[in-house]
Design an enzyme around this catalytic site. Structure first.
Site, PDB file in Angstrom:
ATOM      1  N   LYS A 116     -36.467  62.035 -10.652  1.00  0.00           N
ATOM      2  CA  LYS A 116     -37.170  62.583  -9.496  1.00  0.00           C
ATOM      3  C   LYS A 116     -37.762  63.958  -9.779  1.00  0.00           C
ATOM      4  O   LYS A 116     -38.826  64.295  -9.278  1.00  0.00           O
ATOM      5  CB  LYS A 116     -36.258  62.634  -8.263  1.00  0.00           C
ATOM      6  CG  LYS A 116     -35.956  61.256  -7.702  1.00  0.00           C
ATOM      7  CD  LYS A 116     -35.488  61.317  -6.261  1.00  0.00           C
ATOM      8  CE  LYS A 116     -35.311  59.919  -5.711  1.00  0.00           C
ATOM      9  NZ  LYS A 116     -34.856  59.877  -4.338  1.00  0.00           N
ATOM     10  N   LYS A 198     -36.724  50.322 -11.363  1.00  0.00           N
ATOM     11  CA  LYS A 198     -36.104  49.961 -10.078  1.00  0.00           C
ATOM     12  C   LYS A 198     -37.138  49.895  -8.950  1.00  0.00           C
ATOM     13  O   LYS A 198     -38.034  50.734  -8.890  1.00  0.00           O
ATOM     14  CB  LYS A 198     -35.063  51.037  -9.739  1.00  0.00           C
ATOM     15  CG  LYS A 198     -34.231  50.765  -8.523  1.00  0.00           C
ATOM     16  CD  LYS A 198     -33.378  51.982  -8.146  1.00  0.00           C
ATOM     17  CE  LYS A 198     -34.086  52.889  -7.165  1.00  0.00           C
ATOM     18  NZ  LYS A 198     -33.245  53.705  -6.300  1.00  0.00           N
ATOM     19  N   LYS A 201     -38.576  52.708  -2.548  1.00  0.00           N
ATOM     20  CA  LYS A 201     -39.453  52.904  -1.398  1.00  0.00           C
ATOM     21  C   LYS A 201     -40.387  54.084  -1.572  1.00  0.00           C
ATOM     22  O   LYS A 201     -41.361  54.219  -0.849  1.00  0.00           O
ATOM     23  CB  LYS A 201     -38.638  53.025  -0.107  1.00  0.00           C
ATOM     24  CG  LYS A 201     -37.637  54.164  -0.053  1.00  0.00           C
ATOM     25  CD  LYS A 201     -37.048  54.269   1.341  1.00  0.00           C
ATOM     26  CE  LYS A 201     -35.546  54.125   1.378  1.00  0.00           C
ATOM     27  NZ  LYS A 201     -34.805  55.240   0.783  1.00  0.00           N
TER      28      LYS A 201
HETATM   29  P1  ATP Z   1     -35.935  56.590  -2.757  1.00  0.00           P
HETATM   30  O1  ATP Z   1     -36.950  55.689  -3.348  1.00  0.00           O
HETATM   31  O2  ATP Z   1     -36.413  57.362  -1.574  1.00  0.00           O
HETATM   32  O3  ATP Z   1     -35.192  57.408  -3.745  1.00  0.00           O
HETATM   33  P2  ATP Z   1     -34.286  54.297  -2.623  1.00  0.00           P
HETATM   34  O4  ATP Z   1     -34.965  53.203  -1.890  1.00  0.00           O
HETATM   35  O5  ATP Z   1     -34.166  54.242  -4.083  1.00  0.00           O
HETATM   36  O6  ATP Z   1     -34.870  55.676  -2.157  1.00  0.00           O
HETATM   37  P3  ATP Z   1     -31.857  55.006  -1.142  1.00  0.00           P
HETATM   38  O7  ATP Z   1     -32.225  55.185   0.242  1.00  0.00           O
HETATM   39  O8  ATP Z   1     -31.466  56.236  -1.824  1.00  0.00           O
HETATM   40  O9  ATP Z   1     -32.879  54.309  -2.064  1.00  0.00           O
HETATM   41  O10 ATP Z   1     -30.766  53.886  -1.315  1.00  0.00           O
HETATM   42  C1  ATP Z   1     -30.014  53.241  -0.343  1.00  0.00           C
HETATM   43  C2  ATP Z   1     -29.202  52.128  -0.945  1.00  0.00           C
HETATM   44  O11 ATP Z   1     -30.061  51.097  -1.448  1.00  0.00           O
HETATM   45  C3  ATP Z   1     -28.335  52.541  -2.138  1.00  0.00           C
HETATM   46  O12 ATP Z   1     -27.101  51.863  -2.036  1.00  0.00           O
HETATM   47  C4  ATP Z   1     -29.098  52.062  -3.329  1.00  0.00           C
HETATM   48  O13 ATP Z   1     -28.266  51.789  -4.426  1.00  0.00           O
HETATM   49  C5  ATP Z   1     -29.714  50.790  -2.776  1.00  0.00           C
HETATM   50  N1  ATP Z   1     -30.932  50.449  -3.510  1.00  0.00           N
HETATM   51  C6  ATP Z   1     -32.084  51.135  -3.491  1.00  0.00           C
HETATM   52  N2  ATP Z   1     -33.009  50.558  -4.264  1.00  0.00           N
HETATM   53  C7  ATP Z   1     -32.417  49.452  -4.783  1.00  0.00           C
HETATM   54  C8  ATP Z   1     -32.849  48.427  -5.673  1.00  0.00           C
HETATM   55  N3  ATP Z   1     -34.070  48.422  -6.165  1.00  0.00           N
HETATM   56  N4  ATP Z   1     -31.985  47.437  -5.991  1.00  0.00           N
HETATM   57  C9  ATP Z   1     -30.737  47.425  -5.476  1.00  0.00           C
HETATM   58  N5  ATP Z   1     -30.264  48.366  -4.641  1.00  0.00           N
HETATM   59  C10 ATP Z   1     -31.079  49.373  -4.293  1.00  0.00           C
END
Ligand code: ATP
Ligand code: LTN
Length: 331
Positions: A116, A198, A201
């Site tokens: 990040k 990964k 969002k």
């Molecule tokens: P950002 O993109 O804003 O960093 P993010 O979508 O990666 O956010 P978080 O809101 O930080 O995710 O994550 C919430 C939950 O969703 C966490 O338990 C994280 O491990 C899970 N998660 C997020 N993205 C994935 C993914 N691609 N596959 C599986 N689990 C995910």
């Protein structure tokens, strides 16, 4: 709502954009499996979200939408505690304290920070660096036994355990040491445009992620454009990361094993896999979307839910915080 005989789970999602199927399959669906056997705290981690730039109007809307999604997915606010992180001051307070028991070296090793911080240019907010300490505080404030998350959060959880153990050995038993709950196939849903990355969002390419709230046409379009390969065989292996990812999403819905999917699709083309996946996703997501839209029309109800959640969360977490302060020597 807080049964003394049950173990506790804590988890949270950042309202930093539109929730994706990565959040759904990697986190929320596992919460649903555990919710009846545990005391549950499901948090909307808005303090975490401001570690990257947020637009106030959008943030306000997304905080409520995440709550509506929790409810629409089937989390019952009479059985689980649903609350907004910034409403419960103990999180920021413990976070400061634990800042003094965490080392620069430990935080510098965090992969999420490295990734990040590269995106934000030269002025890196300190919050992005200390983010895992806030996450450790979230978890440790509730005597949490189990933390259901996607595998990207494993490193942060290990740090939370290290901080807890360090504090315990300095001051005697204070924190419970939490365990991760990470389910194999759904733990890392990959980007539809780059299956080595990964799904996230906050990706700049909208086609790389599927939102929980995407309509039928967007689901069709994004799945049909998802990157595969030229091998033409539906096989679950690391040389075909695009197909592997589509199979992982599919089995998160059907509950099949990868082998069963391979057998079912033997001799068939990628188009058929994508078609079935599209229709499964539409069936899975559209009832949730309808409910989210209903909840979003009823802001009074949402307020009732998060107000009740805040009160319980404060009472439970303040007990641990007071214990911490006493042990340190605060008056
Ligand atoms: P950002 O993109 O804003 O960093 P993010 O979508 O990666 O956010 P978080 O809101 O930080 O995710 O994550 C919430 C939950 O969703 C966490 O338990 C994280 O491990 C899970 N998660 C997020 N993205 C994935 C993914 N691609 N596959 C599986 N689990 C995910
Ligand atoms: N860092 C997490 C979100 C998060 C979290 C938590 C998850 C903040 N606090 C406590 C589980 C438990 C992420 O998914 N990026």
């Amino acid at each position: 709502m807080n049964n003394q005989n049950m173990k506790t789970i804590f988890s949270g999602i950042q309202p930093s954009g539109d929730l994706t199927i990565g959040n759904y399959f990697g986190a929320i669906k596992n919460w649903l499996k555990l919710k009846d056997e545990y005391n549950c705290f499901f948090c909307i981690v808005d303090l975490h979200a401001i570690t990257v730039k947020q637009e106030p109007k959008k943030l306000r809307e997304k905080i409520l939408e995440v709550l509506a999604i929790y409810l629409a997915c089937g989390i019952d606010p009479n059985k689980s505690n649903l609350f907004i992180q910034s409403h419960v001051s103990t999180h920021a307070e413990l976070s400061w304290i634990l800042n003094c028991y965490t080392y620069m070296g430990e935080l510098s090793r965090m992969t999420q920070y490295k990734e990040k911080s590269l995106k934000v240019g030269e002025s890196i907010p300190v919050g992005l660096f200390t983010y895992p300490i806030l996450m450790a505080s979230d978890i440790l404030l509730y005597n949490t036994d189990l933390v259901p998350v996607g595998s990207d959060q494993k490193q942060h959880l290990e740090l939370a355990r290290d901080i807890a153990e360090r504090f315990n050995s300095l001051y005697s038993e204070t924190f419970k040491i939490p365990e991760p709950y990470i389910v194999q196939n759904s733990s890392r849903i990959m980007s539809l445009q780059n299956p080595l990355k990964k799904m996230s969002k906050s990706d700049e390419n909208e086609n790389s992620y599927l939102k929980i709230m995407d309509d039928e046409n967007s689901i069709k379009r994004k799945i049909s454009r998802s990157i595969t390969d030229s091998m033409g065989v539906i096989s679950y292996n690391d040389d075909q990361p695009g197909i592997k990812n589509l199979i992982n999403i599919l089995i998160s819905i059907t509950g099949e094993t990868p082998k069963e999917v391979e057998e079912r699709f033997e001799g068939k083309g990628y188009g058929e896999l994508k078609k079935e996946l599209t229709s499964l996703l539409i069936d899975e997501l559209s009832p949730i979307q309808k409910q989210v839209n209903e909840f979003m029309k009823n802001k009074d109800y949402l307020e009732e839910v998060y107000t009740k959640g805040k009160e319980t969360a404060y009472i439970v977490s303040n007990k641990i915080l007071r214990k911490v302060k006493r042990k340190i020597g605060f008056i």
